[in-house]
Design a protein around this motif. Sequence first.
Motif, PDB file in Angstrom:
ATOM      1  N   THR A  22       0.842  -1.191   0.000  1.00 47.44           N
ATOM      2  CA  THR A  22       0.000   0.000   0.000  1.00 47.44           C
ATOM      3  C   THR A  22       0.878   1.241   0.000  1.00 47.44           C
ATOM      4  O   THR A  22       1.949   1.247   0.608  1.00 47.44           O
ATOM      5  CB  THR A  22      -0.897  -0.002   1.260  1.00 47.44           C
ATOM      6  OG1 THR A  22      -1.661  -1.205   1.263  1.00 47.44           O
ATOM      7  CG2 THR A  22      -1.835   1.190   1.297  1.00 47.44           C
ATOM      8  N   ALA A  48       0.780   5.527   0.696  1.00 53.64           N
ATOM      9  CA  ALA A  48       0.052   6.666   1.254  1.00 53.64           C
ATOM     10  C   ALA A  48       0.754   7.940   0.813  1.00 53.64           C
ATOM     11  O   ALA A  48       1.961   8.089   1.024  1.00 53.64           O
ATOM     12  CB  ALA A  48       0.023   6.585   2.781  1.00 53.64           C
ATOM     13  N   ASN A  49      -0.001   8.845   0.180  1.00 56.34           N
ATOM     14  CA  ASN A  49       0.585  10.093  -0.306  1.00 56.34           C
ATOM     15  C   ASN A  49       0.402  11.188   0.737  1.00 56.34           C
ATOM     16  O   ASN A  49      -0.680  11.746   0.889  1.00 56.34           O
ATOM     17  CB  ASN A  49      -0.059  10.499  -1.633  1.00 56.34           C
ATOM     18  CG  ASN A  49       0.541  11.786  -2.173  1.00 56.34           C
ATOM     19  OD1 ASN A  49       1.563  12.258  -1.681  1.00 56.34           O
ATOM     20  ND2 ASN A  49      -0.092  12.362  -3.175  1.00 56.34           N
ATOM     21  N   THR A 107      -0.149  15.709  -6.208  1.00 60.34           N
ATOM     22  CA  THR A 107      -0.493  14.389  -6.725  1.00 60.34           C
ATOM     23  C   THR A 107       0.768  13.719  -7.258  1.00 60.34           C
ATOM     24  O   THR A 107       1.590  14.364  -7.912  1.00 60.34           O
ATOM     25  CB  THR A 107      -1.539  14.533  -7.846  1.00 60.34           C
ATOM     26  OG1 THR A 107      -2.722  15.099  -7.279  1.00 60.34           O
ATOM     27  CG2 THR A 107      -1.866  13.192  -8.477  1.00 60.34           C
ATOM     28  N   LEU A 125      -1.934   8.974  -7.043  1.00 57.20           N
ATOM     29  CA  LEU A 125      -2.480   9.270  -5.721  1.00 57.20           C
ATOM     30  C   LEU A 125      -2.578  10.770  -5.532  1.00 57.20           C
ATOM     31  O   LEU A 125      -1.562  11.465  -5.502  1.00 57.20           O
ATOM     32  CB  LEU A 125      -1.572   8.714  -4.618  1.00 57.20           C
ATOM     33  CG  LEU A 125      -1.588   7.219  -4.347  1.00 57.20           C
ATOM     34  CD1 LEU A 125      -0.854   6.453  -5.421  1.00 57.20           C
ATOM     35  CD2 LEU A 125      -0.973   6.945  -2.987  1.00 57.20           C
ATOM     36  N   PRO A 126      -3.793  11.306  -5.372  1.00 56.12           N
ATOM     37  CA  PRO A 126      -3.913  12.705  -4.967  1.00 56.12           C
ATOM     38  C   PRO A 126      -3.428  12.877  -3.532  1.00 56.12           C
ATOM     39  O   PRO A 126      -3.264  11.883  -2.809  1.00 56.12           O
ATOM     40  CB  PRO A 126      -5.408  12.996  -5.094  1.00 56.12           C
ATOM     41  CG  PRO A 126      -6.080  11.676  -5.168  1.00 56.12           C
ATOM     42  CD  PRO A 126      -5.073  10.658  -5.599  1.00 56.12           C
ATOM     43  N   ALA A 140      -4.224  10.522  -0.283  1.00 62.18           N
ATOM     44  CA  ALA A 140      -4.788   9.237  -0.700  1.00 62.18           C
ATOM     45  C   ALA A 140      -3.961   8.075  -0.168  1.00 62.18           C
ATOM     46  O   ALA A 140      -2.751   8.172  -0.001  1.00 62.18           O
ATOM     47  CB  ALA A 140      -4.859   9.160  -2.221  1.00 62.18           C
ATOM     48  N   THR A 193      -3.737   3.906  -1.188  1.00 63.94           N
ATOM     49  CA  THR A 193      -4.254   2.921  -2.129  1.00 63.94           C
ATOM     50  C   THR A 193      -3.340   1.711  -2.203  1.00 63.94           C
ATOM     51  O   THR A 193      -2.148   1.794  -1.913  1.00 63.94           O
ATOM     52  CB  THR A 193      -4.428   3.546  -3.534  1.00 63.94           C
ATOM     53  OG1 THR A 193      -5.185   2.650  -4.345  1.00 63.94           O
ATOM     54  CG2 THR A 193      -3.095   3.808  -4.197  1.00 63.94           C
TER      55      THR A 193
END
Length: 75
Positions: free
Chosen positions: A21, A23-24, A29, A47-48, A51, A53
Amino acid sequence: SDASEPAPACVVMYESWRYTTAANNCADTVSVSVAYQDGATGPCATLPPGAVTTVGEGYLGEHGHPDHLALCPSS
């Protein structure tokens, strides 16, 4: 070589047995992919800011442990 540069430190990678995973935590972005220790690269994910994902399979997958997140080339 066409190796991509590592993602900035504000993009954090978490690994489990099943998923990797990203994480930003950056202000912008970013598009990243997982670079695995065996040299394989996962698909790009955009990823903005803020975010989180799933970006690839975990360490029980065919490529084993992820090594780092790499920036995807901007098209």
